[in-house]
Each structure stands twice: as structure tokens, then as C-alpha cells.
Scaffold this motif. Structure first.
Motif, PDB file in Angstrom:
ATOM      1  N   ARG A  12       5.387 -46.686  49.324  1.00 23.45           N
ATOM      2  CA  ARG A  12       5.715 -47.696  49.032  1.00 23.45           C
ATOM      3  C   ARG A  12       7.074 -47.919  48.899  1.00 23.45           C
ATOM      4  O   ARG A  12       7.527 -47.201  48.004  1.00 23.45           O
ATOM      5  N   THR A  56      -1.230 -46.198  47.475  1.00 22.81           N
ATOM      6  CA  THR A  56      -0.651 -47.463  48.512  1.00 22.81           C
ATOM      7  C   THR A  56      -1.287 -46.800  49.939  1.00 22.81           C
ATOM      8  O   THR A  56      -1.670 -47.748  50.643  1.00 22.81           O
ATOM      9  N   HIS A  64      -3.678 -49.373  52.347  1.00 20.15           N
ATOM     10  CA  HIS A  64      -3.313 -49.785  53.509  1.00 20.15           C
ATOM     11  C   HIS A  64      -4.492 -49.119  54.682  1.00 20.15           C
ATOM     12  O   HIS A  64      -4.764 -50.168  55.270  1.00 20.15           O
ATOM     13  N   ASP A  67       8.145 -43.032  45.290  1.00 28.18           N
ATOM     14  CA  ASP A  67       6.664 -43.425  44.776  1.00 28.18           C
ATOM     15  C   ASP A  67       6.789 -42.800  43.342  1.00 28.18           C
ATOM     16  O   ASP A  67       6.386 -41.733  42.827  1.00 28.18           O
ATOM     17  N   TYR A  86       0.023 -55.909  52.584  1.00 31.16           N
ATOM     18  CA  TYR A  86      -0.545 -54.598  52.785  1.00 31.16           C
ATOM     19  C   TYR A  86      -0.341 -54.181  54.194  1.00 31.16           C
ATOM     20  O   TYR A  86      -0.320 -54.749  55.178  1.00 31.16           O
TER      21      TYR A  86
END
Length: 397
Positions: free
Chosen positions: A15, A78, A82, A382, A397
Motif C-alpha cells: 500500500r 492489502t 487486491h 506498510d 483496489y
């Protein structure tokens, strides 16, 4: 003017946007959890059981919201949010997540919400044990002891939701093996069977969950063959189903992986171990237990064995001996050690001896995690406690 849509990163940190820091808001959420735990203790001492149950539900809701928001900035969270929308090879060998993927991608904040619910499950476990042992006044404090523990940092603060859920599902088996509770047969069978579909480390964690019963040799010998044979056959089938993918992952970790988390070597973990050991020594002093009486008890042997195993895992990390593999066992061993330790204190009727460990855990959480979040540079790395900067329907996303 709308912000440009950036490509999804190919390596961690996954991210790089859509995050912000909100230390005061998160501190307030945690403060609310402490307040509810204190009110639960007050309600239990005055035998207001309905109020206690309502406060317990409120505590679980607060834990779920806190960890949903706090885990939003983690790479594992994340990545799955995704890829579960189009690439299920990321959860190969884990049918539970393959079947759940269509639902996950429709949830607010996707895997972050799933992780919040998993952590709420970890908070619920000590609450249920406190109710079962009729020690409700300690239930809320035990929940905070577990979910804030530095021993479970990789599971609960790095968003390792899949392995964390599998370990939690095997908790009824551990409680049965350690004779801390008596889950029903269907509960044991259902939870264990479901755990086999959740993560490829099922086989190793299954051995950990059964270890307390294996240490009680006389208990094993007393099992009737009509019980032992079907149970052994079912376990063989579950292990056989999980083994191929587990062996493949073992090969990858041993030959290709070089990274491993070293949280178990940090000072806050050492302090927690010392505080737990102090609690045991205080209980032994209060109950006048010598080392012979201590080791004569099945619960004591289980507790000592898991404490020794955690120490061996720490030595493995320190010497880098198979560390990419052994580091994955630290959190399951740490969680089961906490549960066995609480069960041992309850058996000795020395629940007050948990206070030093609770103080160490809350100090770590307040100083290193919440106050440390004041310096977070969200959007660069992160980080746990980097929360979403937008509502669920605004996320890309």
C-alpha cells in the motif's frame, strides 16, 4: 481534480496511498476498550451477568473496529484485498479462502474487516474461558492481555489473518488436550476439520494443539480403541489432505525465502516472558509447590513444555537456523502458551498472579504502539495503525 490511479506494487510495501495516521482517535478507541474491561470486572463482582454479557459484546465490537482500521495499512491485508478479486492462486491449498473470496471482496475494507473479526475471535476466547471457569471479573483483562500481546505481534498486527484463524480454530482441541475445558465432539470435529482448509501450516499446528494430551501418557493409554481409532483415522485424513501443499510451502521457505520476522527477540517479549515466569513463581510460593509437585501436574508439564519450545524458537531466530520456517511457529506457540498459563493460574486459584504480565502488555501497547504511532509516516511504508483515509465505497483496489 481526481488523483491518478497508480499500478499495484509488485513487492512490499503493497500500500502506497489511501492511508493516514490518526493516533488520537485510535488511542480513544483503545481507552474505550480499557474502560469496558473495567466495567466488566465491576459488573461481574456485583453478579450483574446480563450487564457483563452486554459489555462483553461491546468489547468485541470495539476490538473488531480497532483492528479493522489499524490493519488497513499492512501489506498482507492489502495484498489479499487486491488479489482475491481475480487471482486465487495466492491462496492455493486453502479451500476456505477460495470459497470465501466472493464474499470478502464485497465487504467494507475487504480483508481488513476479516482481520478485525479474526482478532475479535482471539478476544472472545478468554472471555468464554472466564465464563466457563466462573472468573468473569478477569475476562475483559484477559482479552486485552491476548490481543495486545507482543507475543502475537506478527499474527494480529501484521495482518497474518489466515494462519491466525487456523490457529484459533484449533484452540478447542488444545483445551480438550490440556483438560482446560470439555468442548463437544461435534465442536472439536467441526473446528478441526475447518482449520485444515484455512492454512497450509495446519499439520504442524495440529501437533502443537495435541501436545498437552501426548504429554499426559496415562491419559492416552486410558482412551478406548473405539475412540482412539476413529480419531486417529480422521487426523490422518486431514493431515494427508493438507500435507502436499504444506510440504511445497516448506520447500519454498527453506530454499528460497530469506526474510523472517524477529519480533520474538525484542525486549518487550523477553519482559513478558519474565512477567509470566514471575506469575508462576508467585503462585508456586502461594500454594507452596516445590518442583516435584509442579512437574507432577499435567497442566504444569504442558506449560513448561510450551515455554521451553518458545525459548527454542527464539534461539533458532537468534542463530538464523531454519528461521524462515521456525518464525512461523512463534505466534501459535505464544498464543497456546498464554492460554495454558491462564489455565494453570486458574487451577492454582492465583489469578492475581497475571497482573505483572498484564502491566507489561499494556505498557508495551501504550508506549511502543499507540504513542509510537505519533511518528508514523503513512503512505511510505506498510505500517500497523495507518488507517484508511476514506470511506469503504471510496477505496480503489
Amino acid at each position: 481534480m481526481s488523483a491518478p490511479i497508480l499500478p499495484f506494487p509488485t513487492v512490499a510495501p503493497f500500500r502506497i496511498d489511501q492511508v493516514t495516521a490518526a493516533p488520537l482517535a485510535m488511542a480513544a478507541l483503545f481507552g474505550a476498550q480499557v474502560l469496558v474491561a473495567a466495567l466488566m470486572s465491576w459488573a461481574a463482582r456485583r453478579e450483574r451477568l446480563r450487564l457483563w454479557a452486554g459489555l462483553a459484546m461491546l468489547l468485541l465490537a470495539l476490538v473488531a473496529v480497532f483492528f479493522t482500521l489499524a490493519s488497513w495499512g499492512n501489506s498482507d491485508t492489502t495484498k489479499l484485498s487486491h488479489y482475491l478479486a481475480f487471482d486465487l492462486s495466492r491462496v492455493r491449498g486453502e479451500p476456505f479462502w477460495i470459497l470465501l473470496a466472493p464474499l470478502v471482496v464485497r465487504l467494507p475494507y475487504r480483508m481488513a474487516l476479516v482481520h478485525g473479526l479474526v482478532v475479535a475471535g482471539y478476544a472472545a476466547a478468554p472471555l468464554l474461558l472466564a465464563r466457563h471457569w466462573r472468573t468473569r471479573a478477569w475476562g475483559g483483562w484477559w482479552s486485552l492481555l491476548v490481543v495486545c500481546s507482543p507475543l502475537l505481534r506478527n499474527f494480529l498486527q501484521n495482518g497474518v489473518s489466515r494462519q491466525a484463524l487456523m490457529t484459533l480454530l484449533l484452540l478447542p482441541l488444545l483445551l480438550w488436550a490440556a483438560r482446560l475445558a470439555k468442548p463437544g465432539r461435534w465442536t472439536l470435529a467441526g473446528a478441526t476439520g475447518l482449520a485444515a482448509t484455512v492454512h497450509t501450516s495446519f499439520s504442524l499446528t495440529l501437533v502443537l494443539a495435541l501436545a498437552p494430551r501426548l504429554l499426559a501418557v496415562r491419559s492416552v493409554l486410558r482412551l478406548h480403541w473405539r475412540v482412539l481409532l476413529p480419531a486417529a483415522a480422521a487426523l490422518v485424513v486431514l493431515v494427508a489432505l493438507a500435507a502436499p501443499h504444506a510440504l511445497d510451502k516448506l520447500r519454498i521457505y527453506s530454499s528460497q525465502e530469506s526474510y523472517f520476522p524477529t519480533y520474538a527477540l525484542r525486549l518487550e517479549v523477553i519482559r513478558l516472558q519474565q512477567a509470566m515466569a514471575l506469575g508462576v513463581l508467585l503462585a508456586c510460593w502461594r500454594r507452596r509447590l516445590g518442583w516435584r509437585q509442579f512437574l507432577a501436574c499435567d497442566r504444569s508439564r504442558s506449560l513448561a513444555s510450551f515455554a521451553l519450545l518458545l525459548w527454542l524458537l527464539q534461539q533458532s531466530l537468534h542463530s538464523h537456523l531454519m528461521a524462515p520456517i521456525t518464525s512461523r511457529l512463534v505466534d501459535p506457540v505464544g498464543f497456546y502458551l498464554l492460554i495454558l498459563w491462564l489455565g494453570w493460574l486458574q487451577r492454582q486459584r492465583c489469578l492475581w498472579a497475571a497482573v505483572p504480565a498484564l502491566v507489561v502488555t499494556v505498557h508495551y501497547w501504550l508506549v511502543l504502539r499507540l504513542l509510537g504511532s505519533l511518528t508514523l509516516n503513512c503512505g511510505i511504508n506498510d505500517e500497523f495503525l495507518c488507517i484508511p483515509d476514506r470511506w469503504p465505497w471510496q477505496v480503489r483496489y
